[in-house]
Design a protein around this motif. Structure first.
Motif, PDB file in Angstrom:
ATOM      1  N   LEU A 135       4.993  18.903-137.801  1.00 42.43           N
ATOM      2  CA  LEU A 135       4.472  20.074-137.081  1.00 42.43           C
ATOM      3  C   LEU A 135       5.595  20.784-136.321  1.00 42.43           C
ATOM      4  O   LEU A 135       5.739  22.012-136.400  1.00 42.43           O
ATOM      5  CB  LEU A 135       3.383  19.639-136.088  1.00 42.43           C
ATOM      6  CG  LEU A 135       2.954  20.742-135.115  1.00 42.43           C
ATOM      7  CD1 LEU A 135       1.919  21.653-135.766  1.00 42.43           C
ATOM      8  CD2 LEU A 135       2.413  20.160-133.819  1.00 42.43           C
ATOM      9  N   LEU A 136       6.389  20.011-135.594  1.00 40.45           N
ATOM     10  CA  LEU A 136       7.462  20.593-134.768  1.00 40.45           C
ATOM     11  C   LEU A 136       8.482  21.327-135.633  1.00 40.45           C
ATOM     12  O   LEU A 136       8.933  22.422-135.290  1.00 40.45           O
ATOM     13  CB  LEU A 136       8.140  19.492-133.941  1.00 40.45           C
ATOM     14  CG  LEU A 136       7.267  18.905-132.821  1.00 40.45           C
ATOM     15  CD1 LEU A 136       7.855  17.592-132.297  1.00 40.45           C
ATOM     16  CD2 LEU A 136       7.105  19.910-131.677  1.00 40.45           C
ATOM     17  N   GLU A 137       8.808  20.718-136.783  1.00 40.14           N
ATOM     18  CA  GLU A 137       9.774  21.333-137.681  1.00 40.14           C
ATOM     19  C   GLU A 137       9.241  22.660-138.215  1.00 40.14           C
ATOM     20  O   GLU A 137       9.943  23.673-138.231  1.00 40.14           O
ATOM     21  CB  GLU A 137      10.070  20.368-138.836  1.00 40.14           C
ATOM     22  CG  GLU A 137      11.288  20.722-139.651  1.00 40.14           C
ATOM     23  CD  GLU A 137      11.517  19.682-140.767  1.00 40.14           C
ATOM     24  OE1 GLU A 137      11.634  18.482-140.435  1.00 40.14           O
ATOM     25  OE2 GLU A 137      11.519  20.066-141.945  1.00 40.14           O
ATOM     26  N   ALA A 138       7.958  22.642-138.603  1.00 43.99           N
ATOM     27  CA  ALA A 138       7.350  23.878-139.125  1.00 43.99           C
ATOM     28  C   ALA A 138       7.338  24.965-138.047  1.00 43.99           C
ATOM     29  O   ALA A 138       7.711  26.108-138.303  1.00 43.99           O
ATOM     30  CB  ALA A 138       5.938  23.588-139.614  1.00 43.99           C
ATOM     31  N   GLU A 175       3.312   9.604-127.665  1.00 44.27           N
ATOM     32  CA  GLU A 175       3.497  10.706-128.616  1.00 44.27           C
ATOM     33  C   GLU A 175       3.079  12.042-127.998  1.00 44.27           C
ATOM     34  O   GLU A 175       3.669  13.075-128.297  1.00 44.27           O
ATOM     35  CB  GLU A 175       2.706  10.452-129.897  1.00 44.27           C
ATOM     36  CG  GLU A 175       3.323   9.406-130.811  1.00 44.27           C
ATOM     37  CD  GLU A 175       4.750   9.755-131.248  1.00 44.27           C
ATOM     38  OE1 GLU A 175       5.002  10.907-131.655  1.00 44.27           O
ATOM     39  OE2 GLU A 175       5.614   8.864-131.158  1.00 44.27           O
ATOM     40  N   ARG A 176       2.052  12.008-127.160  1.00 46.61           N
ATOM     41  CA  ARG A 176       1.626  13.234-126.472  1.00 46.61           C
ATOM     42  C   ARG A 176       2.764  13.752-125.599  1.00 46.61           C
ATOM     43  O   ARG A 176       3.083  14.941-125.606  1.00 46.61           O
ATOM     44  CB  ARG A 176       0.394  12.931-125.614  1.00 46.61           C
ATOM     45  CG  ARG A 176      -0.100  14.124-124.809  1.00 46.61           C
ATOM     46  CD  ARG A 176      -1.347  13.756-124.034  1.00 46.61           C
ATOM     47  NE  ARG A 176      -1.058  12.981-122.837  1.00 46.61           N
ATOM     48  CZ  ARG A 176      -1.927  12.178-122.217  1.00 46.61           C
ATOM     49  NH1 ARG A 176      -3.153  12.036-122.683  1.00 46.61           N
ATOM     50  NH2 ARG A 176      -1.576  11.510-121.132  1.00 46.61           N
ATOM     51  N   HIS A 177       3.402  12.840-124.898  1.00 44.83           N
ATOM     52  CA  HIS A 177       4.516  13.205-124.037  1.00 44.83           C
ATOM     53  C   HIS A 177       5.666  13.781-124.876  1.00 44.83           C
ATOM     54  O   HIS A 177       6.263  14.812-124.526  1.00 44.83           O
ATOM     55  CB  HIS A 177       4.983  11.978-123.258  1.00 44.83           C
ATOM     56  CG  HIS A 177       6.083  12.268-122.294  1.00 44.83           C
ATOM     57  ND1 HIS A 177       5.886  12.995-121.142  1.00 44.83           N
ATOM     58  CD2 HIS A 177       7.407  11.970-122.329  1.00 44.83           C
ATOM     59  CE1 HIS A 177       7.036  13.121-120.511  1.00 44.83           C
ATOM     60  NE2 HIS A 177       7.988  12.518-121.209  1.00 44.83           N
ATOM     61  N   ARG A 203       4.306   9.805-135.274  1.00 49.84           N
ATOM     62  CA  ARG A 203       5.603  10.452-135.067  1.00 49.84           C
ATOM     63  C   ARG A 203       5.978  11.322-136.273  1.00 49.84           C
ATOM     64  O   ARG A 203       6.464  12.446-136.121  1.00 49.84           O
ATOM     65  CB  ARG A 203       6.686   9.394-134.793  1.00 49.84           C
ATOM     66  CG  ARG A 203       8.115   9.956-134.658  1.00 49.84           C
ATOM     67  CD  ARG A 203       8.244  11.010-133.567  1.00 49.84           C
ATOM     68  NE  ARG A 203       7.948  10.535-132.227  1.00 49.84           N
ATOM     69  CZ  ARG A 203       8.848  10.024-131.375  1.00 49.84           C
ATOM     70  NH1 ARG A 203      10.113   9.963-131.702  1.00 49.84           N
ATOM     71  NH2 ARG A 203       8.481   9.615-130.175  1.00 49.84           N
ATOM     72  N   VAL A 204       5.726  10.802-137.471  1.00 47.98           N
ATOM     73  CA  VAL A 204       6.060  11.560-138.686  1.00 47.98           C
ATOM     74  C   VAL A 204       5.270  12.865-138.733  1.00 47.98           C
ATOM     75  O   VAL A 204       5.824  13.937-138.998  1.00 47.98           O
ATOM     76  CB  VAL A 204       5.781  10.704-139.947  1.00 47.98           C
ATOM     77  CG1 VAL A 204       5.880  11.550-141.219  1.00 47.98           C
ATOM     78  CG2 VAL A 204       6.739   9.520-140.012  1.00 47.98           C
ATOM     79  N   GLU A 205       3.983  12.799-138.451  1.00 45.63           N
ATOM     80  CA  GLU A 205       3.141  14.002-138.466  1.00 45.63           C
ATOM     81  C   GLU A 205       3.565  14.987-137.375  1.00 45.63           C
ATOM     82  O   GLU A 205       3.653  16.205-137.612  1.00 45.63           O
ATOM     83  CB  GLU A 205       1.670  13.615-138.268  1.00 45.63           C
ATOM     84  CG  GLU A 205       1.094  12.847-139.448  1.00 45.63           C
ATOM     85  CD  GLU A 205      -0.276  12.244-139.160  1.00 45.63           C
ATOM     86  OE1 GLU A 205      -1.067  12.090-140.107  1.00 45.63           O
ATOM     87  OE2 GLU A 205      -0.563  11.909-137.981  1.00 45.63           O
ATOM     88  N   ASN A 206       3.839  14.466-136.190  1.00 44.50           N
ATOM     89  CA  ASN A 206       4.234  15.330-135.080  1.00 44.50           C
ATOM     90  C   ASN A 206       5.547  16.044-135.397  1.00 44.50           C
ATOM     91  O   ASN A 206       5.716  17.226-135.092  1.00 44.50           O
ATOM     92  CB  ASN A 206       4.356  14.518-133.792  1.00 44.50           C
ATOM     93  CG  ASN A 206       3.036  13.888-133.397  1.00 44.50           C
ATOM     94  OD1 ASN A 206       1.970  14.399-133.766  1.00 44.50           O
ATOM     95  ND2 ASN A 206       3.083  12.781-132.680  1.00 44.50           N
TER      96      ASN A 206
END
Ligand SMILES: *Cc1c(COP(=O)(O)O)cnc(C)c1O
Length: 345
Positions: free
Chosen positions: A337-340, A265-267, A331-334
């Motif tokens: 964040l990315l969408e925001a 997920e970091r990657h 993944r859902v949380e990431n």
């Protein structure tokens, strides 16, 4: 390294520790315990916990490849950090040296204990220079704090430079490895036998997924561990924590699975963040978080808060202007964040 007696505060060296009922009788053959003024009802929580957490240390010793006498357990790593100051630093006389930026508790504990705290800025790419750190130390420096992988920068410090600090300093070097399980580098606990002045800190709060139970570990020579045990509160690690930690140690495969997922997920986060307009740069991370330089970190922080997403604003930390520290989530949380961030103008 100086003799331990020269490093420990004289009052601590001389004092006789409190001896609890559970210290004085340690056998298991007895079945009637009328020594500690406990309530005989409400088993098992009526009994004081083992002050030296023997069962837990036995299992941990096996996993870490160290003798149990080299392990100190505390109420979070934060307890070990505070006890190191209390045991080794004479207020207003001794001092500590640390890298900067780094974890805030080294400085907070120095201030609480009235110990001068000397910060040495990391170099390019948040790199460690042993010689610059050693130059900041003097005859009254008792502790040097290093953190690898470092918080909030995420990078690992160069092992050769860490070695040079260990060899070049005659006090204790505290190496905080809170994020070591996420790192591609090896832990320094394997080098404890060759470094009498090394104290390695690890924790159950990150890779083990147990921040709530408050359990920190310090690995060091048996003599150093004995000093910390001498001054800790007698029952510093409660029974619920000892039980749950022991259970977790048998579930280490869960920990390994979480770590593998979080590294993936970091990657993923790094790749996706790179394409965003509000992102200026991403620092390489060996931990479960990423330091990201933004166009305007304070404004983006507030924007994310308004969308219910909390990251850490590190804008005011040394060398971290306009940086957010982002913990790797699911993944859902990431994706949230990315969408925001993609929608931020
Ligand atoms: C999170 C963290 C810890 C953990 O502290 P606990 O008191 O064990 O929860 C220690 N050191 C660093 C650098 C950290 O980031």
């Amino acid at each position: 390294m100086k003799a331990l007696q020269e490093l420990v505060r004289p009052n601590i060296w001389r004092m006789k520790p409190y001896s609890s009922a559970r210290d004085e009788y340690q056998g298991t053959a007895a079945s009637v315990f009328l020594d500690a003024n406990e309530n005989p009802y409400n088993t098992p929580y009526n009994r004081y916990p083992d002050p030296l957490q023997r069962k837990l240390k036995e299992k941990l010793a096996e996993l870490k490849g160290l003798p149990p006498e080299s392990i100190f357990l505390g109420n979070g790593s934060d307890e070990a950090i505070d006890l190191l100051y209390r045991a080794f630093c004479e207020p207003r006389v001794d001092n500590a040296v640390a890298i900067a930026p780094t974890y805030g508790m080294y400085k907070v504990c120095a201030e609480v204990n009235d110990v001068a705290y000397r910060e040495v800025l990391l170099g390019d790419g948040f790199s460690l220079s042993a010689s610059r750190l050693l130059e900041a130390a003097d005859a009254r420096t008792k502790l040097i704090f290093l953190c690898s992988p470092n918080n909030p920068t995420g990078n690992s410090l160069d092992a050769g430079e860490i070695e040079a600090v260990l060899r070049g300093f005659d006090g204790l070097v505290v190496l905080d490895e809170a994020y070591i399980d996420f790192s591609s580098r090896e832990s320094f606990i394997g080098t404890l036998a060759g470094h009498p002045n090394l104290v390695v800190l690890q924790t159950f709060s990150k890779a083990w997924g147990c921040a709530a139970i408050r359990l920190g570990m310090a690995f060091a020579s048996p003599d150093i561990v004995a000093v910390l045990n001498k001054i800790k509160y007698p029952y510093n690690v409660n029974e619920l924590t000892q039980r749950h930690a022991l259970e977790m140690l048998y579930r280490y495969h869960d920990m390994h699975r979480w770590v593998a997922t979080l590294k993936e997920e970091r990657h993923y986060l790094e790749e996706k963040l790179r394409g965003l307009r509000c992102v200026v740069g991403i620092y390489p991370s060996d931990a479960n978080f990423i330091l990201v330089r933004m166009t305007d970190a304070p404004r983006l922080y507030d924007y994310l808060v308004a969308r219910g997403i909390i990251v850490r604003n590190r804008h005011t930390a040394l060398l971290c202007g306009n940086c957010l520290r982002i913990t790797v989530g699911t993944r859902v949380e990431n994706d949230m964040l990315l969408e925001a961030l993609a929608e931020a103008e």
